[in-house]
Design a protein around this motif. Structure first.
Motif, short mmCIF file in Angstrom:
data_model
loop_
_atom_site.label_atom_id
_atom_site.label_comp_id
_atom_site.label_asym_id
_atom_site.label_seq_id
_atom_site.Cartn_x
_atom_site.Cartn_y
_atom_site.Cartn_z
N THR A 155 39.31 34.91 26.73
CA THR A 155 39.55 36.15 27.46
C THR A 155 38.33 37.06 27.44
O THR A 155 38.07 37.78 28.40
N ALA B 95 34.52 38.68 34.29
CA ALA B 95 34.77 38.13 35.62
C ALA B 95 34.57 39.15 36.73
O ALA B 95 33.97 38.82 37.77
N PHE C 185 40.68 32.03 29.11
CA PHE C 185 39.84 32.40 30.25
C PHE C 185 40.70 32.56 31.51
O PHE C 185 40.57 33.52 32.26
N GLY D 235 40.85 30.14 37.91
CA GLY D 235 41.79 30.22 36.78
C GLY D 235 42.74 29.04 36.77
O GLY D 235 43.02 28.45 35.71
N LEU E 222 38.76 33.48 42.63
CA LEU E 222 38.93 33.69 41.19
C LEU E 222 40.25 33.12 40.70
O LEU E 222 40.33 32.53 39.61
N LEU F 58 31.99 37.01 38.78
CA LEU F 58 32.85 36.03 39.45
C LEU F 58 33.58 36.62 40.64
O LEU F 58 33.72 35.98 41.69
N LEU F 59 34.08 37.84 40.50
CA LEU F 59 34.84 38.43 41.60
C LEU F 59 33.97 38.66 42.83
O LEU F 59 34.35 38.28 43.95
N ALA G 197 41.27 35.91 33.82
CA ALA G 197 40.82 35.79 35.20
C ALA G 197 41.97 36.11 36.15
O ALA G 197 41.80 36.83 37.15
N TYR G 198 43.16 35.58 35.83
CA TYR G 198 44.34 35.93 36.63
C TYR G 198 44.58 37.43 36.60
O TYR G 198 44.85 38.06 37.64
N ALA H 259 36.19 35.87 30.18
CA ALA H 259 36.76 36.24 31.48
C ALA H 259 36.73 37.75 31.70
O ALA H 259 36.86 38.20 32.84
#
Length: 790
Positions: free
Chosen positions: A363, A369, A215, A386, A382, A373-374, A219-220, A366
């Motif tokens: 992943t 994301a 994840f 991570g 974010l 999330l963003l 996310a990164y 994510a």
């Protein structure tokens, strides 16, 4: 030879992932939702293949034979995809098309998920098996990084999408055909390898840790991709370099583990230390990453804008990506193969498959994301999430005392990072990847300039980062990923003429489609005409919110009852529309931007032509700055290939409008003059210096005949042969301005028999230009950097 096979397998896998995502963007749209669905389907297939085929490989008495069959099957699927994926356009949109797209990429990905476990089952023997796994993982990841670069930097520009996919299929097929030769030269394995002894880590805790690590990785990647897009620019080349840099960091981690370059802490403590290392590496970078746009502006000022220096410039872009990604990606790349050693009681191939499956499921989660999330957390938030996920992975696996120390250290570091001042969104929106005139300013100068600006709106949206910047002069600029897309100042002429020109030339128009809301000025200008309906398509939701800051210039078009807004992909809207329009107006003007290039293809223009009502006009904004003649020729050639009749008009210094139609452009000029005199239209055009029909017609620079001569013969920009997408970033780097359409301007020789509409207007009224008309035309053409009339 084994390394070569696995390298080829990894390279082919990334070639497929990159090219299938591009192909499906045409069918599903380029929205973040569609991209996330494709990525989740691909990763989900990999995860399922890791888990299921890892167990099959563990039981197999011929794992190399299994590897060969999988690679040959992948090659067959890739070959079929060249013919099958374009057929998705004929499937009803919505769930049926999405389901078939998921199957198209998820099925081959399932097969790919079994290739590494199969080679682990054959290669990894004895007590060195975790090092063998790490080495295989390194080789596979190195191939993937190479494939990511090759797909975008070499194959697509050289041979187009179809042959690029088939090149990947050849790699897969070669790996499958050579595997039996390797088996014949190697000692036979009579029985499956014994299960790994493992280390005393609870199975659920290990799976949770590996899931969290996966994840965090994606996310990164999502946050870094957006951050580096703001820093490097959003070209296809830049995104390829970002992906390759991340995978290269992962590969380096696998290499270090395989070669014994990491501390001898034992598998459990080393896994925890690597997860904690990823956390600390990300948190250490957070205070600096907000300065990246300025740092890259300084770097860009050092590189001469000459063709010979383009590789050095791209190498610098890659170095910036590595500076951001390398350390965390290194830790993640070393931790993943190590985790398989921690799974108790599992065979080596099965352990590899299960651990990789859990990581890939992380992943997959994510991959969503950018959708929620963003927008919720922003880029910095974010990245903090991570880092927290990596810290949780470390705590889940480390033994008691180490767990407490790691948890306390991570909590302290996270709290300290969260308390730091946030990044300055004015700096993020700097657009430092554009060449600055003169030497790059010092940091003190930049900071002082930013302090004079205000930011009434900023949003890290699911599709882009959008800002509204107010300059000291009071002018507002709409910036999308750092690039100015609209304003209430320098762009007003183009934004208004985009609507007024086709609607004056088609005075009886009743419906219009505007592609790209931007500031809303173009939609507002269209609504000044007596239209019954104006549809506007905008792909970025945050742009809709930002456009409200330009209501004073646009007239608040979204409040007009005749206005209808569609938040989505323009191509998908055209494909699914049940109506036709009298005018279609396309605002995106930068083909060097990944995603926007798809709105300049032959297929897009043909789709637009198919949605024009009889007598309808298609208008395309194109810019001449940061462009070379070759790129302009290709853009015009592609547009002209889709429309039987094309004319070119100047809209502002450096901006032109292509107008395409089914029939020769022969408007009723008396009706056009009346349309120009409509209340609301007359006032807006007068502000630009256009107060009569002859002045407007004087902006035409090429008739259909000359436009086609200038376009010439040659390649067209197509979905499967996206040549302009790779020409334009080169022209952007060189920072030239094309003079082709300015120098070969038919209005410079306005002869009585000229096919230009101004000449026709003068013939019909049987009188030359009056001195006052000539004065106004000269002033307008001078303002637009055009040569005077004869």
């Amino acid at each position: 030879m084994l390394d070569l096979l696995l390298f080829a397998s990894g390279a082919a896998g990334l070639v497929y992932e990159v090219l299938w995502a591009r192909a499906l963007a045409v069918s599903l749209g380029s929205t973040a939702l569609a991209q996330a669905a494709v990525l989740a389907s691909f990763l989900g297939g990999l995860a399922l293949g890791n888990a299921r085929l890892g167990a099959v490989a563990q039981r197999s008495r011929d794992p190399l034979g299994l590897f060969a069959r999988l690679e040959l099957s992948v090659a067959a699927c890739a070959t079929l995809s060249v013919f099958a994926l374009p057929l998705l356009a004929g499937v009803p949109s919505g769930a049926p098309r999405l389901a078939l797209a998921a199957l198209a990429v998820g099925g081959p990905a399932f097969l790919m998920g079994g290739t590494l476990p199969a080679l682990v089952s054959w290669r990894a023997r004895g007590e060195r098996w975790e090092k063998d796994l790490s080495w295989l993982y390194f080789v596979n990841s190195a191939g993937a990084a190479t494939g990511a670069l090759a797909a975008t930097m070499v194959l697509l520009p050289a041979v187009g999408a179809d042959l690029a996919v088939l090149s990947g299929a050849c790699l897969s097929a070669a790996a499958g055909l050579l595997a039996p030769r390797l088996a014949a030269r190697a000692p036979a394995q009579d029985a499956p390898a014994a299960p790994a002894a493992g280390v005393s880590v609870p199975r659920a805790a290990l799976y949770a840790a590996v899931f969290s690590s996966g994840f965090a990785a994606l996310a990164y990647e999502a946050a870094w991709t957006r951050l580096l897009g703001l820093t490097l620019g959003g070209s296809t080349h830049a995104f390829a370099l970002m992906l390759a840099a991340f995978i290269a960091g992962v590969a380096a981690g696998g290499f270090a583990l395989a070669r014994g370059l990491l501390p001898a802490l034992g598998p459990r403590r080393l896994f925890g230390a690597l997860q904690l290392g990823a956390t600390l590496a990300v948190l250490a970078g957070l205070p600096l990453w907000g300065l990246l746009p300025y740092a890259f502006m300084r770097f860009g000022a050092l590189v001469p804008r000459e063709p010979a220096y383009l590789p050095a410039y791209q190498a610098g872009q890659f170095a910036f990506c590595l500076a951001v990604m390398a350390a965390p990606a290194f830790c993640l790349g070393a931790a993943l193969p190590l985790a398989a050693r921690l799974l108790p009681g599992a065979g080596r191939a099965a352990a590899t498959g299960r651990v990789f499956a859990a990581n890939t499921l992380g992943t997959v989660t994510a991959a969503l994301a950018p959708l929620w999330l963003l927008p919720l957390l922003g880029l910095r938030g974010l990245l903090l999430l991570g880092a927290a996920a990596n810290a949780a992975a470390a705590v889940a696996v480390l033994p008691g005392p180490d767990r407490r120390r790691a948890g306390a250290l991570a909590a302290l570091a996270l709290a300290a990072s969260a308390s730091l001042s946030p990044w300055d969104p004015r700096l993020l929106s700097l657009g430092g990847y554009r060449r600055q005139p003169g030497p790059a300013p010092a940091w003190a100068q930049v900071r002082a300039a930013l302090a004079e600006k205000s930011l009434p709106f900023y949003r890290d949206d699911r599709d882009a980062s959008v800002a509204v910047v107010r300059e000291p002069s009071g002018r507002l600029f709409l910036k999308v990923n750092g690039k100015t897309d609209a304003s209430d100042g320098p762009d007003m002429a183009t934004q208004r003429l985009l609507a007024h020109l086709p609607l004056v030339l088609r005075p009886d128009a009743r419906t219009a489609l505007v592609i790209g809301l931007g500031s809303g000025v173009t939609t507002g200008a269209a609504l000044r005409h007596p239209l019954e309906r104006v549809d506007t398509v905008e792909i970025v939701p945050a742009v809709v919110e930002a456009s409200r800051f330009f209501d004073h210039a646009s007239g608040a078009p979204l409040d007009d009852p005749r206005s209808a807004l569609v938040v989505g992909d323009a191509r998908a809207t055209l494909a699914g529309a049940g109506r036709r329009w009298d005018a279609i107006i396309s605002q995106p003007s930068n083909p060097w931007v990944a995603g926007e290039a798809g709105l300049f293809t032959l297929e897009f223009y043909r789709a637009a032509r198919g949605r024009l009502a009889p007598g309808g006009l298609m208008t395309q904004w194109f810019h001449l700055y940061e462009m070379d003649d070759e790129s302009v020729r290709m853009a015009l050639r592609t547009f002209a290939a889709a429309f039987p009749h094309v004319t070119v008009w100047h809209a502002a210094p450096g901006d032109v409008l292509f107008i395409g139609a089914e029939q020769p452009l022969a408007p009723d000029l008396a009706a056009s003059a009346a349309a120009l005199a409509r209340p609301g239209v007359r006032e807006q055009l007068a502000e630009l210096g256009v107060d009569a029909l002859p002045t407007l017609l004087a902006l035409q620079s090429q008739s259909d005949g000359l436009a086609r001569v200038l376009a010439g013969e040659g390649r067209l920009h197509e979905d499967r042969f996206p040549w302009l997408e790779f020409l334009a970033p080169r022209a952007f780097f060189l920072d030239r301005s094309s003079g082709l359409l300015r120098w070969f301007d038919e209005a410079r020789r306005l002869e009585p028999g000229s096919p230009l509409l101004l000449a026709r207007h003068l013939r019909e009224r049987r009188a030359p230009l009056r001195p006052e008309e000539r004065r106004r035309i000269a002033a307008l053409r001078r303002a637009f950097d055009l040569h005077p009339l004869p």
